[in-house]
Motif scaffolding. Structure first.
Motif, mmCIF file in Angstrom:
data_model
loop_
_atom_site.group_PDB
_atom_site.id
_atom_site.type_symbol
_atom_site.label_atom_id
_atom_site.label_comp_id
_atom_site.label_asym_id
_atom_site.label_seq_id
_atom_site.Cartn_x
_atom_site.Cartn_y
_atom_site.Cartn_z
ATOM 1 N N GLN A 1 58.539 28.846 67.496
ATOM 2 C CA GLN A 1 58.417 29.502 66.303
ATOM 3 C C GLN A 1 58.015 31.109 66.543
ATOM 4 O OE1 GLN A 1 58.681 27.892 62.961
ATOM 5 N NE2 GLN A 1 59.014 30.024 62.644
ATOM 6 N N ASN A 2 57.065 31.175 67.539
ATOM 7 C CA ASN A 2 56.671 32.687 67.526
ATOM 8 C C ASN A 2 57.942 33.309 68.274
ATOM 9 O OD1 ASN A 2 54.028 32.481 67.130
ATOM 10 N ND2 ASN A 2 53.127 31.950 68.962
ATOM 11 N N GLY A 3 58.685 32.937 69.254
ATOM 12 C CA GLY A 3 59.703 33.513 69.834
ATOM 13 C C GLY A 3 60.598 34.192 68.628
ATOM 14 N N GLY B 1 62.329 39.849 71.957
ATOM 15 C CA GLY B 1 61.655 40.506 70.862
ATOM 16 C C GLY B 1 60.879 41.828 71.030
ATOM 17 N N ILE B 2 59.632 41.987 70.234
ATOM 18 C CA ILE B 2 58.960 43.109 70.318
ATOM 19 C C ILE B 2 58.202 43.285 71.367
ATOM 20 C CG2 ILE B 2 59.089 43.385 67.554
ATOM 21 C CD1 ILE B 2 56.459 42.194 67.433
ATOM 22 N N GLY B 3 57.901 42.348 72.326
ATOM 23 C CA GLY B 3 57.058 42.421 73.173
ATOM 24 C C GLY B 3 55.451 42.403 72.910
ATOM 25 N N PHE C 1 42.412 33.602 66.319
ATOM 26 C CA PHE C 1 42.677 34.652 65.281
ATOM 27 C C PHE C 1 42.887 35.949 65.880
ATOM 28 C CE2 PHE C 1 39.791 31.840 62.708
ATOM 29 C CZ PHE C 1 40.708 31.387 61.853
ATOM 30 N N TYR C 2 42.974 36.074 67.222
ATOM 31 C CA TYR C 2 43.831 37.282 67.741
ATOM 32 C C TYR C 2 45.158 37.573 67.249
ATOM 33 C CZ TYR C 2 43.801 41.370 70.491
ATOM 34 O OH TYR C 2 43.835 42.736 71.150
ATOM 35 N N ARG C 3 45.484 38.618 66.811
ATOM 36 C CA ARG C 3 46.871 39.256 66.565
ATOM 37 C C ARG C 3 46.975 40.612 66.813
ATOM 38 N NH1 ARG C 3 44.423 36.760 61.521
ATOM 39 N NH2 ARG C 3 45.991 35.733 60.415
ATOM 40 N N VAL C 4 48.318 40.853 67.581
ATOM 41 C CA VAL C 4 48.330 42.280 68.016
ATOM 42 C C VAL C 4 48.652 43.247 66.489
ATOM 43 C CG1 VAL C 4 50.054 43.891 68.924
ATOM 44 C CG2 VAL C 4 49.475 41.477 69.959
ATOM 45 N N ASP C 5 49.214 42.750 65.598
ATOM 46 C CA ASP C 5 49.493 43.483 64.327
ATOM 47 C C ASP C 5 49.357 42.250 63.323
ATOM 48 O OD1 ASP C 5 50.918 44.279 62.032
ATOM 49 O OD2 ASP C 5 52.487 45.225 63.457
ATOM 50 N N GLY D 1 54.138 34.697 58.285
ATOM 51 C CA GLY D 1 53.572 33.387 58.009
ATOM 52 C C GLY D 1 52.582 32.877 59.146
ATOM 53 N N GLY D 2 52.051 33.767 59.921
ATOM 54 C CA GLY D 2 51.287 33.243 61.070
ATOM 55 C C GLY D 2 49.906 33.166 60.514
ATOM 56 N N THR D 3 49.223 32.323 61.462
ATOM 57 C CA THR D 3 47.661 32.118 61.188
ATOM 58 C C THR D 3 46.926 32.542 62.169
ATOM 59 O OG1 THR D 3 47.794 29.884 62.310
ATOM 60 C CG2 THR D 3 48.280 29.892 59.986
ATOM 61 N N GLY D 4 47.498 33.066 63.137
ATOM 62 C CA GLY D 4 46.652 33.511 64.342
ATOM 63 C C GLY D 4 46.070 32.324 65.148
ATOM 64 N N LEU D 5 46.192 31.322 64.853
ATOM 65 C CA LEU D 5 45.557 30.086 65.465
ATOM 66 C C LEU D 5 46.734 29.357 66.661
ATOM 67 C CD1 LEU D 5 43.566 28.486 62.740
ATOM 68 C CD2 LEU D 5 42.701 29.883 64.930
ATOM 69 N N GLY D 6 47.954 29.661 66.437
ATOM 70 C CA GLY D 6 48.805 28.921 67.114
ATOM 71 C C GLY D 6 48.921 28.959 68.613
ATOM 72 N N LEU D 7 48.580 29.916 69.351
ATOM 73 C CA LEU D 7 48.409 30.186 70.609
ATOM 74 C C LEU D 7 46.973 29.483 71.138
ATOM 75 C CD1 LEU D 7 49.859 33.478 71.740
ATOM 76 C CD2 LEU D 7 50.921 31.078 71.852
ATOM 77 N N SER D 8 46.060 29.481 70.413
ATOM 78 C CA SER D 8 44.941 28.631 70.882
ATOM 79 C C SER D 8 45.015 27.375 70.828
ATOM 80 C CB SER D 8 43.641 29.406 70.118
ATOM 81 O OG SER D 8 43.658 29.297 68.746
ATOM 82 N N ILE D 9 45.764 26.750 69.876
ATOM 83 C CA ILE D 9 46.192 25.319 69.963
ATOM 84 C C ILE D 9 47.022 25.316 71.116
ATOM 85 C CG2 ILE D 9 47.445 23.579 68.513
ATOM 86 C CD1 ILE D 9 46.343 24.962 66.106
HETATM 87 P P1 ADP Z 1 50.269 33.949 65.054
HETATM 88 O O1 ADP Z 1 50.179 32.912 63.912
HETATM 89 O O2 ADP Z 1 49.829 35.490 64.287
HETATM 90 O O3 ADP Z 1 51.754 34.181 65.256
HETATM 91 P P2 ADP Z 1 49.669 32.972 67.423
HETATM 92 O O4 ADP Z 1 48.363 32.689 67.908
HETATM 93 O O5 ADP Z 1 50.617 32.080 67.651
HETATM 94 O O6 ADP Z 1 49.387 33.519 66.043
HETATM 95 O O7 ADP Z 1 49.803 34.537 68.387
HETATM 96 C C1 ADP Z 1 48.904 35.389 68.466
HETATM 97 C C2 ADP Z 1 49.421 36.866 68.279
HETATM 98 O O8 ADP Z 1 50.331 37.047 69.598
HETATM 99 C C3 ADP Z 1 50.579 37.077 67.336
HETATM 100 O O9 ADP Z 1 49.920 37.586 66.083
HETATM 101 C C4 ADP Z 1 51.321 38.214 67.944
HETATM 102 O O10 ADP Z 1 50.683 39.413 67.912
HETATM 103 C C5 ADP Z 1 51.479 37.836 69.133
HETATM 104 N N1 ADP Z 1 52.513 37.055 69.600
HETATM 105 C C6 ADP Z 1 52.697 35.651 69.961
HETATM 106 N N2 ADP Z 1 53.928 35.229 70.329
HETATM 107 C C7 ADP Z 1 54.715 36.265 70.454
HETATM 108 C C8 ADP Z 1 56.003 36.588 71.060
HETATM 109 N N3 ADP Z 1 56.924 35.779 71.263
HETATM 110 N N4 ADP Z 1 56.290 37.926 70.989
HETATM 111 C C9 ADP Z 1 55.339 39.078 70.495
HETATM 112 N N5 ADP Z 1 54.166 38.669 70.084
HETATM 113 C C10 ADP Z 1 53.660 37.491 70.288
#
Ligand code: ADP
Length: 267
Positions: free
Chosen positions: A160-162, A199-201, A214-218, A226-234
């Motif tokens: 989904q992130n990808g 993607g954007i990197g 809750f850490y997000r780049v942008d 539709g992100g929650t900022g919790l996906g990657l910590s899960i």
């Molecule tokens: P979110 O719900 O904001 O996507 P995640 O915990 O899944 O939260 O990811 C945290 C942050 O990492 C995202 O807000 C985004 O800034 C960055 N990120 C995650 N996956 C990618 C990706 N594939 N390409 C670029 N940035 C990503």
């Protein structure tokens, strides 16, 4: 360091003494701080959509209802913000369930090829919507011991992130391969699942923090996708519960790679 003194005497005749206890409370304090920061973050994250729902509902009640087009657009916002609240609450509950170990993982042998085929199939509609090519390249006969639902959650989050962070016309790829262990580093045989995108990197300075809650780049970009900022910590928690590791490599403007390594099921 915390110092406490407890008066004590061994017998009636003896002079009373003092028992001095010195305790290193750094770890406890750090945990307390993390917990209160998390609660503050959760409250903040929940307040934003609630404020939007309340604000737009009030404006509607105060007369905006009479204009059909305005009403339509405000109701759409209320609907989307409620969705967002739902996702947030779902992710927060999920995270707390994983952290409190309330629902232990149900391990069973998983045929990785068949599993990844199902996952990519499931995400294909989402990818097509953005005209993103979704490719699977997996070795056959790779078996791991996993909780299939939880492993699914890891992969779905990464895919989904990808898709979210890749512009239209890009590509997201899932690759699964066998990685032999090395005696020197004491590493066992394992499988490596790589989810990469064009993607954007992620900027180098953000990479170390990307798995934090809750850490997000942008923020705006995460919100709009539709992100929650919790996906990657899960994802990170679940990888660790599978005795695995997850890491990220990324170049801004080129793409990102999330590399998940899991122990192989020995025949
Ligand atoms: P979110 O719900 O904001 O996507 P995640 O915990 O899944 O939260 O990811 C945290 C942050 O990492 C995202 O807000 C985004 O800034 C960055 N990120 C995650 N996956 C990618 C990706 N594939 N390409 C670029 N940035 C990503």
């Amino acid at each position: 360091l915390e110092l406490s003194a407890i008066p004590m005497s061994m017998s009636e005749e003896e002079e009373p003494g003092l028992l001095l206890v010195m305790q290193d409370v750094t770890a406890i304090r750090r945990l307390e701080k993390m917990r209160s920061e998390f609660v503050a973050n959760v409250s903040h994250e929940l307040k934003t959509p609630v404020a939007a729902v309340k604000g737009f509902a009030e404006t509607l009640l105060n007369g905006a209802m009479d204009d059909r087009e305005t009403a339509q657009s405000f109701l759409t916002i209320i609907h989307d913000e409620s969705d967002r609240l739902n996702r947030l609450i779902g992710d927060i509950l999920e995270l707390s369930k994983i952290e409190s170990r309330r629902s232990p993982l149900q391990f069973s042998p998983v045929d990785l090829y068949a599993f990844l085929e199902r996952i990519t199939e499931f995400m294909s509609t989402e990818a097509t919507k953005k005209n993103i090519e979704l490719e699977l390249q997996a070795e056959e006969e790779l078996f791991i011991e996993a909780d299939e639902d939880r492993l699914g959650q890891i992969l779905l989050n990464l895919l989904q992130n990808g898709i979210n962070y890749t512009p239209e016309g890009g590509k997201v790829k899932v690759k699964a391969e066998f990685v032999p262990g090395t005696d020197k580093e004491g590493l066992e045989d394992r499988v490596r699942i790589t989810v990469s995108d064009t993607g954007i990197g992620i900027p180098r300075k953000d990479l170390p923090r990307i798995f934090e809650r809750f850490y997000r780049v942008d923020k705006a970009r995460s919100r709009s996708s539709g992100g929650t900022g919790l996906g990657l910590s899960i994802v990170k928690h679940l990888a660790e519960l599978h005795h695995g590791t997850i890491r990220v490599e990324s170049t801004v403007g080129v793409g990102s790679q999330f590399i998940l390594e899991l122990p192989l099921l020995q025949p």
